[in-house]
Design an enzyme around this catalytic site. Structure first.
Site, PDB file in Angstrom:
ATOM      1  N   HIS A  57       0.843  -1.214   0.000  1.00  0.00           N
ATOM      2  CA  HIS A  57       0.000   0.000   0.000  1.00  0.00           C
ATOM      3  C   HIS A  57       0.869   1.251   0.000  1.00  0.00           C
ATOM      4  CE1 HIS A  57      -3.950   2.024   0.701  1.00  0.00           C
ATOM      5  NE2 HIS A  57      -3.076   3.013   0.863  1.00  0.00           N
ATOM      6  N   HIS A  59       1.596   5.289  -2.237  1.00  0.00           N
ATOM      7  CA  HIS A  59       1.150   6.313  -3.200  1.00  0.00           C
ATOM      8  C   HIS A  59       2.391   6.902  -3.865  1.00  0.00           C
ATOM      9  CE1 HIS A  59      -3.114   6.495  -1.912  1.00  0.00           C
ATOM     10  NE2 HIS A  59      -2.577   5.968  -0.821  1.00  0.00           N
ATOM     11  N   GLN A 152      -9.392   9.114  -5.926  1.00  0.00           N
ATOM     12  CA  GLN A 152      -9.138   9.817  -4.651  1.00  0.00           C
ATOM     13  C   GLN A 152     -10.313  10.705  -4.220  1.00  0.00           C
ATOM     14  OE1 GLN A 152      -5.746  10.643  -2.568  1.00  0.00           O
ATOM     15  NE2 GLN A 152      -7.623  10.912  -1.396  1.00  0.00           N
ATOM     16  N   HIS A 210      -9.250   1.743  -0.415  1.00  0.00           N
ATOM     17  CA  HIS A 210      -9.190   2.469   0.839  1.00  0.00           C
ATOM     18  C   HIS A 210     -10.580   2.311   1.444  1.00  0.00           C
ATOM     19  CE1 HIS A 210      -5.717   4.220  -1.074  1.00  0.00           C
ATOM     20  NE2 HIS A 210      -5.424   4.928  -0.010  1.00  0.00           N
ATOM     21  N   GLU A 213     -11.461   4.380   6.278  1.00  0.00           N
ATOM     22  CA  GLU A 213     -10.318   5.087   6.873  1.00  0.00           C
ATOM     23  C   GLU A 213     -10.876   6.251   7.673  1.00  0.00           C
ATOM     24  OE1 GLU A 213      -7.380   6.566   4.162  1.00  0.00           O
ATOM     25  OE2 GLU A 213      -5.985   7.082   5.766  1.00  0.00           O
ATOM     26  N   ASP A 309       2.101   3.409   2.988  1.00  0.00           N
ATOM     27  CA  ASP A 309       1.126   4.394   2.524  1.00  0.00           C
ATOM     28  C   ASP A 309       1.838   5.616   1.931  1.00  0.00           C
ATOM     29  OD1 ASP A 309      -1.389   5.317   1.955  1.00  0.00           O
ATOM     30  OD2 ASP A 309      -1.982   5.722   4.010  1.00  0.00           O
ATOM     31  N   TRP A 315       0.576  13.883   3.237  1.00  0.00           N
ATOM     32  CA  TRP A 315      -0.006  13.229   4.415  1.00  0.00           C
ATOM     33  C   TRP A 315       1.028  12.847   5.467  1.00  0.00           C
ATOM     34  CZ3 TRP A 315      -1.450  12.328  -0.651  1.00  0.00           C
ATOM     35  CH2 TRP A 315      -2.751  12.711  -0.978  1.00  0.00           C
TER      36      TRP A 315
HETATM   37 FE   FE2 Z   1      -3.511   5.148   0.969  1.00  0.00          FE
END
Ligand code: FE2
Length: 424
Positions: A57, A59, A152, A210, A213, A309, A315
């Site tokens: 997982h 990005h 997203q 996802h 979350e 992630d 993030w």
């Molecule tokens: Fe993610």
């Protein structure tokens, strides 16, 4: 004559002092001794030798963009999404490719040779898709990059997401993503899951969403994901990522949910570094930890992985591509300090994500790809404890990265001249 021999290896399953013989790109022999001559020898006596780390997982379209165009001041998920929205119009394909390639260099140095990356498909230009398809091709000799079409901004909530997702799949993106908890209503979340799973069934693809979350104990999309998986015969091909609402759910409900997830053979990916920083943000004290129920899911027989992630993006401001960071954080947050539990945390960054990604030829046995990492550690627990150096990284029978062992010289009267952080 072998092409490469790795001698004296300790394997993650506890076997010690084995020699691994490699010919071409494959392992041909794993033996407790008497391995024949080889063109190249690696002495791994007393060292853990593992199949590569796997991050199921990630990005890669946003990685290493930290600070562009600004940093996330609150540190929240929603400011991160807003910040990514500010950055998206400024992106170019070349810039995404450059950042992703730099990240892949970091990954290789850390023995991380397979990554499943979500790629945002809500920008109509599909710049990130084109960029990561280019990267997938450029790195394929040394890193397996699997791409997930990720809406997203919401599959139903974002006007062109459905059309863009189909375009991304047509271009060669191989896994279907989603974000049901970000749709405007629970009903829309369920509808998005149904639509996305039907596309997966039609096209014969895997799913990785996802999912939930959130700290909302009533965010129960994983239930729908499991049920749709069964309805469409997708067992073993669907993964729920994050699942943080499970942390806050009522225990009675969870006692019904986990068996359903197990029947659907869902893959589960927790992202401990992100979950511990992004969740619980509406709490004062006590503050929830926000990681899904990893030990309980493992005990029920589900395949559970830890992902990173994010590394240095809107993030998350930290990270180096080291999956042992994710394993260590997962271990701590999940209170998994028993010997078996700690070994499970190592599996969660190696063989479990490899199963979720359905990697071909993964493992240490004759016939497997000669993809191996020699660590400055005795065993998986030692590796997590020390964030052990990757002394040698082997891909398809060839050494592609090396690091010097970590030792520290001491200048203390009456004390040893150096320390290596092991028990004597
Ligand atoms: Fe993610």
């Amino acid at each position: 004559m072998l092409d490469l021999a790795i001698r004296g290896a300790n394997l993650p399953d506890g076997r010690q002092g084995l020699d691994i013989g490699i010919r071409g790109d494959r392992i041909v022999e794993v033996t407790p001794g008497a391995l024949g001559e080889a063109a190249v020898d690696i002495d791994a006596t007393g060292c853990l030798v593992t199949p590569p780390f796997v991050d199921a997982h990630f990005h890669m379209d946003s990685t290493l963009s930290y600070g562009k165009p600004r940093t996330n001041r609150s540190g929240t998920l929603l400011e991160g999404i807003a910040l990514w929205g500010e950055l998206k119009p400024l992106l170019t394909q070349d810039e995404i490719v450059e950042r992703a390639l730099q990240y892949c260099d970091w990954a290789v140095g850390q023995g991380l040779l397979a990554v499943r990356s979500h790629v945002d498909i809500c920008d109509d230009r599909l710049l990130a898709v084109d960029a990561l398809l280019e990267v997938r091709e450029q790195v394929k000799t040394y890193l397996d990059l699997q791409l997930v079409a990720f809406p997203q901004d919401g599959y139903l909530r974002s006007a062109n997401a459905a059309a863009n997702l189909k375009r991304a799949l047509d271009k060669g993106v191989e896994v279907i993503g989603g974000i049901p908890h970000f749709e405007r209503t629970m009903a829309d979340g369920g509808a998005a899951i149904r639509a996305l799973c039907e596309i997966a069934a039609d096209r014969g693809l895997m799913v990785d969403m996802h999912c939930d979350e959130s700290d909302d104990p009533l965010s129960r999309h994983v239930e729908t994901l499991a049920k749709e998986t069964q309805r469409l015969g997708l067992n073993g091909r669907v993964t729920g990522s994050h699942l943080t609402s499970m942390h806050s759910m009522d225990n009675y409900y969870v006692s019904k949910l986990i068996p359903l997830m197990a029947e659907a053979e869902l893959g589960v990916i927790a992202n401990p570094l992100i979950n511990i920083t992004l969740q619980g943000r509406h709490d004062s004290y006590p503050k929830r930890r926000g990681m899904t129920r990893v030990p309980e899911l493992m005990a029920a027989g589900l395949v559970v992985a830890f992902g990173q992630d994010c590394v240095m993006d809107p993030w998350y401001p930290l990270g180096t591509g080291d999956m042992l960071d994710a394993a260590s954080m997962g271990l701590h947050v999940g209170q998994m300090t028993g010997q078996d539990a700690m070994r499970d945390c190592f599996k969660a960054v190696t063989e479990n994500p490899a199963r979720i990604m359905r990697l071909d030829g993964y493992g240490i046995a004759p016939g497997c790809y000669a993809d191996l990492v020699v660590l400055q550690a005795r065993d998986p627990i030692d590796a997590i404890r020390r964030r052990a150096r990757r002394l040698q990284v082997v891909r398809r029978g060839r050494v592609i990265a090396r690091s010097a062992p970590l030792t520290t010289k001491l200048e203390l009267p009456g004390r040893p001249p150096q320390v290596d952080y092991t028990l004597s």
